[in-house]
Write an enzyme that holds these catalytic residues in place. Structure first.
Site, PDB file in Angstrom:
ATOM      1  CB  SER A  25       3.394  29.035  38.925  1.00 54.83           C
ATOM      2  OG  SER A  25       3.169  29.580  40.217  1.00 54.83           O
ATOM      3  CG  ASP A  84      -4.449  30.626  40.344  1.00 56.61           C
ATOM      4  OD1 ASP A  84      -4.019  30.854  41.492  1.00 56.61           O
ATOM      5  OD2 ASP A  84      -3.718  30.631  39.332  1.00 56.61           O
ATOM      6  CG  HIS A  97      -1.607  28.241  41.115  1.00 52.20           C
ATOM      7  ND1 HIS A  97      -1.399  29.369  40.360  1.00 52.20           N
ATOM      8  CD2 HIS A  97      -0.373  27.775  41.450  1.00 52.20           C
ATOM      9  CE1 HIS A  97      -0.096  29.582  40.250  1.00 52.20           C
ATOM     10  NE2 HIS A  97       0.549  28.628  40.894  1.00 52.20           N
TER      11      HIS A  97
END
Length: 317
Positions: A153, A251, A281
């Site tokens: 991320s 995501d 995600h």
């Protein structure tokens, strides 16, 4: 395929976000409260806390040694958390799994967080630790081959940015970049990528939450137009390290990661894009216990292995 049923069950039972402004202290404490006790963590040969003397100052790191060996490839790992969350402890399980599956010594970086520390404090810490690792290779029993940067991320943002900083500085020691569902474009206009609309709600990370969660970083001086903030905005990607870009089907950030991988390939960089079907995600950190998603760690091992490090292509899982 639909969202994996085990993920879907957990996402459906997520509590509603608290009303009012986001409180970093509250969210950090909540994250820390879910950290597994040391006795319940994946055992490794050694896990040691240390301090890296970087140009930006002393940076806490945690060194994960998977097994006893004469030398190791090294992965410098940057945790996710929208630049204001996450710690050495909250992502300890990711670093352990990464070390276990790859056989590399993993150096996890406790970089400074927004909003207490303005841009580019955290990024500077991450780059400084990579340089420190290179300078202290003998002390770390580095084998002189693999020196990868990896992140999930927002940690993927830092990994991509560090790779670019190193290239621009003429620092050529970084051999690979591993980006797990990276945030590469901090311009969150939902018309920029189809996945921001297709995966806007119902999958854990929601498109509407991107701006407020990243506001701490952006308000600290990070400009979304800066390629060190939004690596996809870098015009020339040539000469960067080989890349593994892992994305999740459900995501909002999926498409920017895959576009970055394609742009790397077009620029002559060896790159692999691997989309994990049924995943959302955060799946590497949150659902690595599901066998088909733990495969992200074994895929990383194959990518870093000398015999396959030059492979290029795209995969689906």
């Amino acid at each position: 395929m639909p969202l994996h049923p085990e993920i879907a069950t957990i996402v459906a039972n997520l509590p509603a976000p608290p009303e009012g402004p986001i409180d970093p202290a509250f969210l950090r404490a909540d994250e820390e409260s879910h950290v597994a006790a040391p006795a319940d963590r994946l055992p490794l040969h050694a896990v040691d806390d240390a301090v890296a003397a970087a140009p930006s100052g002393d940076v806490p790191v945690r060194i994960y040694t998977p097994a006893e060996a004469d030398s190791y490839g090294v992965i410098v790992y940057f945790h996710g958390g929208a630049f204001f969350l996450g710690s050495l402890d909250t992502h300890d399980h990711v670093a352990r799994a990464l070390a276990k599956e790859t056989g590399c010594r993993v150096i996890s970086v406790g970089y400074r967080l927004a909003p207490e520390h303005r841009f580019p404090a955290g990024l500077t810490d991450c780059y400084g630790v990579v340089r420190w690792v290179s300078e202290h290779g003998r002390d770390l029993n580095r084998d002189g081959t693999t020196l990868a940067v990896a992140g999930d991320s927002s940690g993927g943002t830092f990994a991509a940015a560090v790779a670019a900083m190193a290239h621009d500085d003429g620092f050529t020691a970084i051999t690979h970049q591993v980006l797990y569902y990276p945030s590469l474009d901090l311009d969150f206009d939902e018309d920029r990528y189809a996945s921001l609309r297709e995966n806007a709600t119902g999958y854990g990370l929601e498109t509407a939450g991107l701006k407020p969660f990243n506001a701490f970083y952006l308000d600290s001086g990070a400009d979304p137009a800066d390629p060190l903030v939004s690596p996809i905005k870098r015009e020339d990607l040539s000469g960067l390290p080989a890349a593994l870009v892992i994305t999740a089907e459900y995501d909002p950030l999926r498409d920017e990661g895959e576009l970055y991988g394609r742009r790397l390939t077009e620029a002559g960089v060896e790159a692999r894009i691997s989309r994990y079907a049924g995943a959302n995600h955060g799946f590497v950190a949150n659902f690595g216990w599901i066998p088909e998603y733990h495969a992200a760690f074994t895929e990383t091992r194959a990518f870093l292995a000398p015999v396959t490090a030059g492979a290029t292509g795209a995969g689906q899982r």
